[in-house]
Design a protein around this motif. Structure first.
Motif, short mmCIF file in Angstrom:
data_model
loop_
_atom_site.label_atom_id
_atom_site.label_comp_id
_atom_site.label_asym_id
_atom_site.label_seq_id
_atom_site.Cartn_x
_atom_site.Cartn_y
_atom_site.Cartn_z
N TYR A 275 0.86 -1.17 0.00
CA TYR A 275 0.00 0.00 0.00
C TYR A 275 0.90 1.23 0.00
CZ TYR A 275 -2.40 3.84 2.38
OH TYR A 275 -2.88 5.07 2.73
N VAL B 14 -6.27 3.96 -5.20
CA VAL B 14 -6.50 3.11 -4.04
C VAL B 14 -8.02 3.06 -3.89
CG1 VAL B 14 -6.19 2.84 -1.56
CG2 VAL B 14 -4.34 3.80 -2.95
N CYS C 217 -7.25 -3.46 4.93
CA CYS C 217 -6.03 -2.88 4.38
C CYS C 217 -5.44 -1.88 5.37
CB CYS C 217 -6.33 -2.21 3.05
SG CYS C 217 -4.87 -1.51 2.24
N CYS D 65 -5.62 -3.37 -2.84
CA CYS D 65 -5.87 -1.97 -2.46
C CYS D 65 -6.03 -1.05 -3.67
CB CYS D 65 -4.75 -1.45 -1.55
SG CYS D 65 -3.13 -1.26 -2.32
#
Length: 206
Positions: free
Chosen positions: A27, A151, A162, A197
């Motif tokens: 991420y 995202v 996440c 993500c």
């Protein structure tokens, strides 16, 4: 959240930062290249299309479309990133503008085949996103599409998972798309999940 000065300072190292995050599947940029490729392939299906890129950054995606002969317009609020992108795309119409204020006057009366936005719309909260996308729909040509890559999550549960897994790396200043909350506000909305993500949202005028 980075302000304009922060993005200017980040501009020269932006592509490298994104690449490192994408390569390690972390991420926020896990799936980044696949998000851009998904949008690129969609735009490529229509010859001689006009493309409006919102928050184009250093022009990673639009440079490919520019080289393919597409008519490119774009806005970004970082003067440094625009400078980098203009060196890559000297004939593109690139405007310095903060899209949280809507659209610049130079753009408002132009219709586009594609409006694309990658890793930028998270700077708007949910209410602002909905209002902004409705405004963008009025700038589409018949059969035009809005393509948002970012995202993004299908459900709030996926976002929370996440967030928990990302720990201190999670950016609480950004507002990410939850498709189940966004979709009811539009007649035609689709979500293509790319990574845990990231994803691409496709919207049309009707």
């Amino acid at each position: 959240m980075l302000d304009r000065e922060g993005f200017d300072l980040w501009a020269n190292g932006y592509d490298k930062s994104v690449s490192l995050s994408e390569e390690t599947n972390e991420y926020p940029f896990a799936g980044y290249k696949n998000v851009l490729n998904q949008i690129y392939r969609t735009v490529k299906q229509k010859e001689n299309a006009s493309v409006f890129d919102i928050g184009f950054g250093t022009g990673i995606l639009t440079k490919k479309l520019y080289d393919d002969g597409f008519d490119i317009y774009g806005i970004d609020f970082s003067e440094k990133m625009i400078e980098i992108a203009k060196n890559k795309m000297p004939k593109a119409e690139l405007i310095q503008y903060d899209f949280s204020n809507g659209l610049p006057p130079e753009i408002e009366n132009i219709k586009f085949d594609f409006i694309i936005c990658t890793y930028a719309i998270h700077h708007l909260n949910d209410e602002q996103k909905i209002a902004f996308i409705h405004k963008l729909q009025r700038s589409l040509r018949p059969d035009g599409k809005i393509l948002i890559g970012d995202v993004a999550f299908e459900t709030e549960k996926e976002l929370e998972e996440c967030k928990a897994n990302s720990g201190e790396n999670w950016d609480n200043d950004e507002s990410y798309i939850i498709f189940k909350k966004l979709a009811p506000h539009f007649c035609s909305a689709k979500f293509h999940k790319i990574s845990y993500c990231s994803g691409v949202v496709t919207l049309t005028e009707k």
